[in-house]
Design a protein around this motif. Structure first.
Motif, PDB file in Angstrom:
ATOM      1  N   UNK A  20       0.821  -1.215   0.000  1.00 57.45           N
ATOM      2  CA  UNK A  20       0.000   0.000   0.000  1.00 57.45           C
ATOM      3  C   UNK A  20       0.854   1.264   0.000  1.00 57.45           C
ATOM      4  N   UNK A  21       2.166   1.094   0.148  1.00 59.53           N
ATOM      5  CA  UNK A  21       3.143   2.200   0.154  1.00 59.53           C
ATOM      6  C   UNK A  21       2.968   3.139   1.336  1.00 59.53           C
ATOM      7  N   UNK A  22       2.354   2.638   2.415  1.00 58.23           N
ATOM      8  CA  UNK A  22       2.291   3.414   3.650  1.00 58.23           C
ATOM      9  C   UNK A  22       3.601   3.256   4.412  1.00 58.23           C
ATOM     10  N   UNK A  23       3.977   4.259   5.214  1.00 61.13           N
ATOM     11  CA  UNK A  23       5.081   4.007   6.150  1.00 61.13           C
ATOM     12  C   UNK A  23       4.584   3.035   7.204  1.00 61.13           C
ATOM     13  N   UNK A  57      10.043   2.742   6.462  1.00 59.30           N
ATOM     14  CA  UNK A  57       9.644   1.720   7.434  1.00 59.30           C
ATOM     15  C   UNK A  57      10.562   1.857   8.647  1.00 59.30           C
ATOM     16  N   UNK A  58      10.064   1.440   9.807  1.00 63.88           N
ATOM     17  CA  UNK A  58      10.864   1.613  11.025  1.00 63.88           C
ATOM     18  C   UNK A  58      10.679   0.458  11.986  1.00 63.88           C
ATOM     19  N   UNK A  59      11.619   0.344  12.907  1.00 63.89           N
ATOM     20  CA  UNK A  59      11.528  -0.635  14.003  1.00 63.89           C
ATOM     21  C   UNK A  59      11.992   0.055  15.271  1.00 63.89           C
ATOM     22  N   UNK A  60      11.390  -0.314  16.405  1.00 61.70           N
ATOM     23  CA  UNK A  60      11.773   0.346  17.649  1.00 61.70           C
ATOM     24  C   UNK A  60      11.380  -0.501  18.852  1.00 61.70           C
ATOM     25  N   UNK A  92      11.793   1.174  -9.704  1.00 60.73           N
ATOM     26  CA  UNK A  92      12.099   0.575  -8.404  1.00 60.73           C
ATOM     27  C   UNK A  92      11.749   1.570  -7.285  1.00 60.73           C
ATOM     28  N   UNK A  93      11.410   1.023  -6.133  1.00 60.94           N
ATOM     29  CA  UNK A  93      11.090   1.831  -4.952  1.00 60.94           C
ATOM     30  C   UNK A  93      12.268   1.832  -3.989  1.00 60.94           C
ATOM     31  N   UNK A 112       1.078   5.665   9.889  1.00 54.71           N
ATOM     32  CA  UNK A 112       1.920   4.465   9.905  1.00 54.71           C
ATOM     33  C   UNK A 112       1.226   3.288  10.599  1.00 54.71           C
ATOM     34  N   UNK A 113       0.862   2.237   9.862  1.00 61.00           N
ATOM     35  CA  UNK A 113       0.410   0.999  10.524  1.00 61.00           C
ATOM     36  C   UNK A 113       1.479   0.497  11.496  1.00 61.00           C
TER      37      UNK A 113
END
Length: 641
Positions: free
Chosen positions: A330-333, A454-457, A403-404, A476-477
């Motif tokens: 969906x190209x969401x963050x 995209x992120x991780x925490x 490309x993304x 962001x989901x």
């Protein structure tokens, strides 16, 4: 005609907003606001005939807002440090769009007209109606319909779930309305908002519709019948609600929410003992199937035991990969949040690497991270392209056509707040996502294309973490990745232990006992010793990974073979080093040693336990090239020498 200019004053510094005076040459360089103001006053392209709106869309703080005092009052003048004065023309209006005035001074507040926009202004039913209309009109498969009708599967899917999403009777609420009210009352890893939950739901519904369209295209002679599509659509809606509304909550809450959805919708699972999260929906028959049936059996070679990039497929990883794939498409963050060692980064990178047409750029955020780190990444991977009047930043052609660029921000909630409670780098990312561009140093608006974040925490309650702004999180989901359950741990580490035991075919039968003993010791110690007792009593699956690697490094060079007693002794030695050595109290160390002895006696049958577990228990590479068993006296003699 009107012109709109949106500026996030916290995404750029004060000099970038107003300008800077060179202390040596006394030359003045305009910032974004002053350059816009100067362009309107110059009237070179008929600006005087238009209405102009400059919107400051970001947190208000005295550092930048106080400089607008003379602009906002009756003087309507902007005085620059160079001594120059710029008047505000009548056809220019200034708006401040904020979610809080906590940091605003009375001087700023008193100069502005004020409109309070409540969240209740737009009801849940209005949001759901808008979502359903957009799902019906959007080109979800990229076929450029060009005014032609949407695919029949798209229309049929939405018709099937219409009554569950929006109830016609004004006095009653729909399943989705009840579900969102239920979900907002639960405890999540980060506070949920209605907007984020609905964006996340839409992304998952899009995936379901695309699956239905693809099924019809691949089966032109036997497309989905009405009953088939009806079953699939309603089950997919429940699946989407579970992961979009409670994906950021714990497993207990997911189970409770799944039971609520089944009870409210009247649907029945194939096995009443299971819960909704245990099942996925098959598009080919519209029925439920256990996630565990999709888990492949994996074997690895012995030299791969120490590899850090191997992902062992489990029920959890398949579930998470499926949900993440929908959100990425969906190209969401999106953000993965969970305790250290739960596999967030590994899960996300493995999903990204499995997708086509993606270039991954990894960034490690720290407390001092600023927007400059993202700009450096742009300069490394992207190029500027002029399209008509616009300048667009997109991934370079050398990375592949269409490309993304996916920018992975690890530890995304580490950047510290400024004096007024704002994370500048997060506000810059919000501007990129929400406005689709940024103001370059030369005060030109640059649009971005084919760039995703995209992120991780770790959880925001951990030390050194900041609570991220809801203005960014609403886009962001969010998925909570917790420690793997016991079944998943058994599956992961029996695979690694099986690879290690290939070195000694005579001990292959010990793989299951070895894994069960490791998981039991880890689980018991993790539940008894918590960080509340001592900060270092934090145990994650990384302990099990270190345990396996430590054992492998001890046995890999044993050409003469390995006895069962020696295997148990090495197993116990690594356990003592991992768990007992960090204990503070003598009673705690004694409990830990006794637990290791008990588990060894229970799981390793046919072994001389007194010999295998004899203390002191030391292995070292100090006295030889190999990791060999040594006595306390030998170690003491080596150190004294």
């Amino acid at each position: 005609k009107g012109e709109l200019y949106v500026i996030d004053p916290k995404a750029i510094d004060k000099e970038g907003l107003y300008g800077v005076l060179d202390g040596t040459t006394m030359d003045w360089t305009d910032g974004v606001f002053t350059s816009l103001l100067r362009r309107i006053l110059a009237n070179q392209k008929g600006e005087a005939e238009k209405r102009h709106w400059i919107v400051f869309d970001g947190d208000v703080d005295p550092e930048w807002a106080e400089n607008l005092n003379s602009v906002l009052d009756d003087n309507k003048l902007l005085t620059l440090p160079s001594g120059e004065r710029l008047s505000i023309p009548d056809n220019l209006k200034i708006l401040l769009e904020v979610d809080s005035l906590e940091q605003a001074t009375p001087a700023t507040v008193s100069r502005c007209g004020m409109i309070w926009f409540s969240e209740e202004t737009i009801t849940v039913k209005m949001c759901l109606t808008h979502m359903m209309l957009s799902l019906g009109s959007d080109d979800l498969v990229g076929n450029s319909l060009g005014g032609s009708e949407s695919p029949s599967a798209q229309k049929g899917f939405l018709d099937a779930i219409q009554s569950l999403v929006i109830y016609d009777n004004e006095r009653s609420t729909s399943l989705v309305e009840d579900a969102i009210e239920f979900a907002l009352d639960q405890i999540h890893i980060m506070p949920p908002t209605r907007d984020r939950l609905l964006r996340t739901l839409k992304a998952l519904l899009v995936k379901g519709i695309v699956q239905a369209i693809d099924y019809d295209e691949n089966h032109p002679d036997f497309p989905m019948s009405g009953d088939h599509l009806n079953r699939f659509a309603k089950k997919w809606l429940l699946h989407s609600l579970l992961w979009s509304f409670c994906g950021s909550a714990s497993w207990n809450i997911r189970k409770k929410f799944g039971d609520f959805l089944l009870r409210t919708s009247g649907m029945i699972l194939p096995n009443e003992v299971s819960n909704l999260a245990d099942y996925r929906v098959r598009v080919d028959n519209g029925e439920y199937e256990l996630w565990s049936e999709s888990v492949p059996k994996i074997e690895i070679e012995s030299h791969k035991v120490t590899s850090t990039d191997i992902v062992i497929t489990t029920t959890d990883t398949i579930r998470h990969s499926d949900v993440l794939g929908a959100w990425l498409s969906s190209r969401l963050p999106l953000i993965l949040c969970g305790p250290p060692g739960s596999g967030k980064t590994m899960t996300l990178t493995s999903v990204l690497q499995s997708m086509q047409g993606i270039v991954l750029a990894s960034l490690n955020f720290s407390s001092r991270t600023t927007p400059e780190i993202i700009m450096k990444t742009f300069s490394q991977y992207c190029s500027y392209v002029r399209r008509g009047k616009d300048i667009v930043l997109e991934p370079s052609e050398s990375l592949g056509a269409q490309s993304w660029l996916v920018i992975f921000c690890d530890e995304i909630n580490l950047p510290e707040n400024d004096s007024y409670g704002t994370q500048r780098v997060i506000m810059f990312m919000r501007q990129l996502v929400e406005q689709g561009g940024f103001w370059r140093d030369d005060n030109i608006w640059i649009k971005i294309n084919r760039i995703q974040f995209v992120g991780a925490c770790n959880p925001p309650t951990d030390a050194g973490r900041e609570v991220m702004s809801q203005r960014f999180l609403r886009h962001a989901p969010l998925l909570l990745v917790d420690f793997p359950a016991r079944d998943s741990l058994m599956q992961i580490y029996s695979t690694f232990n099986g690879g290690m035991m290939k070195l000694f075919p005579n001990l292959k039968g010990e793989t299951e006992a070895l894994t069960e003993a490791m998981v039991e010791v880890y689980s018991d110690i993790q539940s008894k010793f918590t960080p509340e007792i001592q900060p270092q009593y934090f145990y994650s699956p990384r302990e099990l990974s270190r345990w396996v690697r430590g054992m492998y490094e001890s046995v890999v060079h044993m050409d003469q073979g390995l006895t069962r007693e020696e295997l148990v002794r090495i197993w116990a030695h690594e356990a003592l080093r991992l768990f007992c050595d960090r204990m503070i109290e003598e009673t705690e160390r004694n409990w830990c040693e006794e637990k290791i002895n008990q588990v060894a006696r229970r799981h390793f049958a046919g072994v001389d336990h007194d010999k295998a577990l004899e203390r002191p228990l030391f292995y070292s590479t100090w006295l030889s090239k190999e990791n060999k068993r040594v006595s306390r006296e030998e170690l003491r003699g080596f150190l004294c020498a």
